[in-house]
Every structure is written in structure tokens, then in C-alpha cells.
Design an enzyme around this catalytic site. Structure first.
Site, PDB file in Angstrom:
ATOM      1  N   HIS A  58      36.213  34.240  50.665  1.00 16.18           N
ATOM      2  CA  HIS A  58      37.646  34.243  50.352  1.00 16.18           C
ATOM      3  C   HIS A  58      38.421  34.541  51.634  1.00 16.18           C
ATOM      4  CE1 HIS A  58      37.135  35.204  45.760  1.00 16.18           C
ATOM      5  NE2 HIS A  58      36.463  34.133  46.155  1.00 16.18           N
ATOM      6  N   GLU A 115      40.487  36.789  52.437  1.00  8.05           N
ATOM      7  CA  GLU A 115      40.482  38.195  52.857  1.00  8.05           C
ATOM      8  C   GLU A 115      39.190  38.545  53.596  1.00  8.05           C
ATOM      9  OE1 GLU A 115      41.140  36.927  49.879  1.00  8.05           O
ATOM     10  OE2 GLU A 115      42.505  38.185  48.702  1.00  8.05           O
ATOM     11  N   CYS A 160      41.425  39.127  44.512  1.00  2.44           N
ATOM     12  CA  CYS A 160      40.557  39.150  43.334  1.00  2.44           C
ATOM     13  C   CYS A 160      39.853  40.506  43.232  1.00  2.44           C
ATOM     14  CB  CYS A 160      39.537  38.011  43.404  1.00  2.44           C
ATOM     15  SG  CYS A 160      38.244  38.302  44.625  1.00  2.44           S
TER      16      CYS A 160
HETATM   17 ZN   LIG Z   1      38.854  37.418  46.695  1.00  7.19          ZN
END
Ligand SMILES: [Zn+2]
Length: 179
Positions: free
Chosen positions: A59, A61, A95
Site C-alpha cells: 500500500h 503508506e 486501512c
Molecule cells: Zn493500507
């Protein structure tokens, strides 16, 4: 520093995060972009790379975190101290997985665009950001809603497209029959 100056800076960081999200969309990735800012300097930036890398954990991040770690190594800085003073700017609510990572890194503040209805870890599905989780880093503050409509539109555009990497429904059923 005046509030106006702070707001102008925030706008500039988010502008860059949105640029990265657009790049992700153009490359068939979930359109999420982010920046990690320490002392008014961008130490890491990332966009979702899951399809490209065939690694579900890549992801935006996580990509940015790895860049910050590399910067710390190159500059002989203690990552613990750096992350404690780093702000994350991201187009979509982190998330559950990423929110867990941000807690463990003790990042104090996350500025984000739209909610993540499917996997959000800052309130939408679970509240990893604020919950009392003993032994799992520290809670962090969120400022939500920055250019949220634009961020949602990008997600909608992505999910409308056919995902060539998604398993066919038949194959998925066969897999579950075998298990
Ligand atoms: Zn994530």
C-alpha cells in the site's frame, strides 16, 4: 507560524499526494497516494503498488515508510525519533493493516481525504487509530475530509474498471471446493 501558512503547506502536501494517487490510477492500481513529512521535508512518498509488485501489502503508506527508513539509514537518524515527529498526508483513510503499522511507528498525526468504506482502520471498519490497544504502539490523531469527493471519485473510477488481476469467479469457487 500562522494558521494560514500551515493551511497552505497542508494544501501543498495533499496536492502532491493526489498527484500520486492519479499516477496509481493511470497504472491500474487502487488510487491512493501519500507523503510523509518531517521538519517540513518530504522523507517518503508512495502510491499503491499491489498489482505491479504482486504483493498485497504494498500500500502507499508501506512504500512511504520504507523510503523514510532508507532516509534514516542514509542520514544516520534514529527512525524511532523521526517517525514520532512525522505527519502522514494520504488521499484515503489508512486501512486496518496500515493503521496498525502507523501505531507501531508512533506517527502522531494523519491528514487524509475520503473514508475507506471497505478496509478503513481510522473509524470506518475498525478504529485502530484511536482504540486503546495495549502493547500496539500509540494511538494517533486524524484530520479527515480533505478533498474527499475527489478521492472518492478516483476510487469509483478504479472499481468500475475491470481488474485483470482479480481471480475469475469460477476459479475462486474451485479453490474453495478443493480446500
Ligand atoms: Zn493500507
Amino acid at each position: 507560524m500562522g494558521g494560514g501558512e500551515e493551511a497552505a503547506k497542508r494544501q501543498r502536501w495533499m496536492e502532491e499526494a493526489f498527484r500520486m494517487a492519479k499516477e496509481a490510477l493511470g497504472n491500474g492500481e487502487v488510487p491512493v497516494g501519500c507523503l510523509m513529512v518531517y521538519n517540513n521535508t518530504v522523507l517518503g512518498q508512495g502510491r499503491n503498488e499491489v498489482n505491479e509488485t504482486k504483493n498485497a501489502t504494498r500500500h502507499a503508506e508501506m512504500v512511504a515508510v520504507d523510503q523514510v527508513l532508507a532516509w534514516c539509514r542514509q542520514n544516520c537518524k534514529n527512525p524511532v525519533e523521526v517517525f514520532e515527529q512525522t505527519v502522514l498526508y494520504v488521499t484515503v483513510e489508512p486501512c486496518i493493516m496500515c493503521a496498525g503499522a502507523l501505531r507501531l511507528l508512533k506517527i502522531p498525526l494523519v491528514v487524509y481525504g475520503c473514508q475507506n468504506e471497505r478496509f478503513g482502520g481510522c473509524g470506518s471498519v475498525l478504529n485502530i487509530a484511536a482504540d486503546d490497544l495495549l502493547g500496539t504502539g500509540t494511538s494517533f490523531e486524524c484530520i479527515a475530509g480533505y478533498r474527499a469527493e475527489e478521492a472518492v471519485e478516483m476510487l469509483k473510477t478504479f472499481y468500475k474498471q475491470e481488474n485483470p488481476n482479480a481471480p475469475k469467479s469460477k476459479a475462486r469457487k474451485k479453490d474453495s471446493d478443493e480446500s
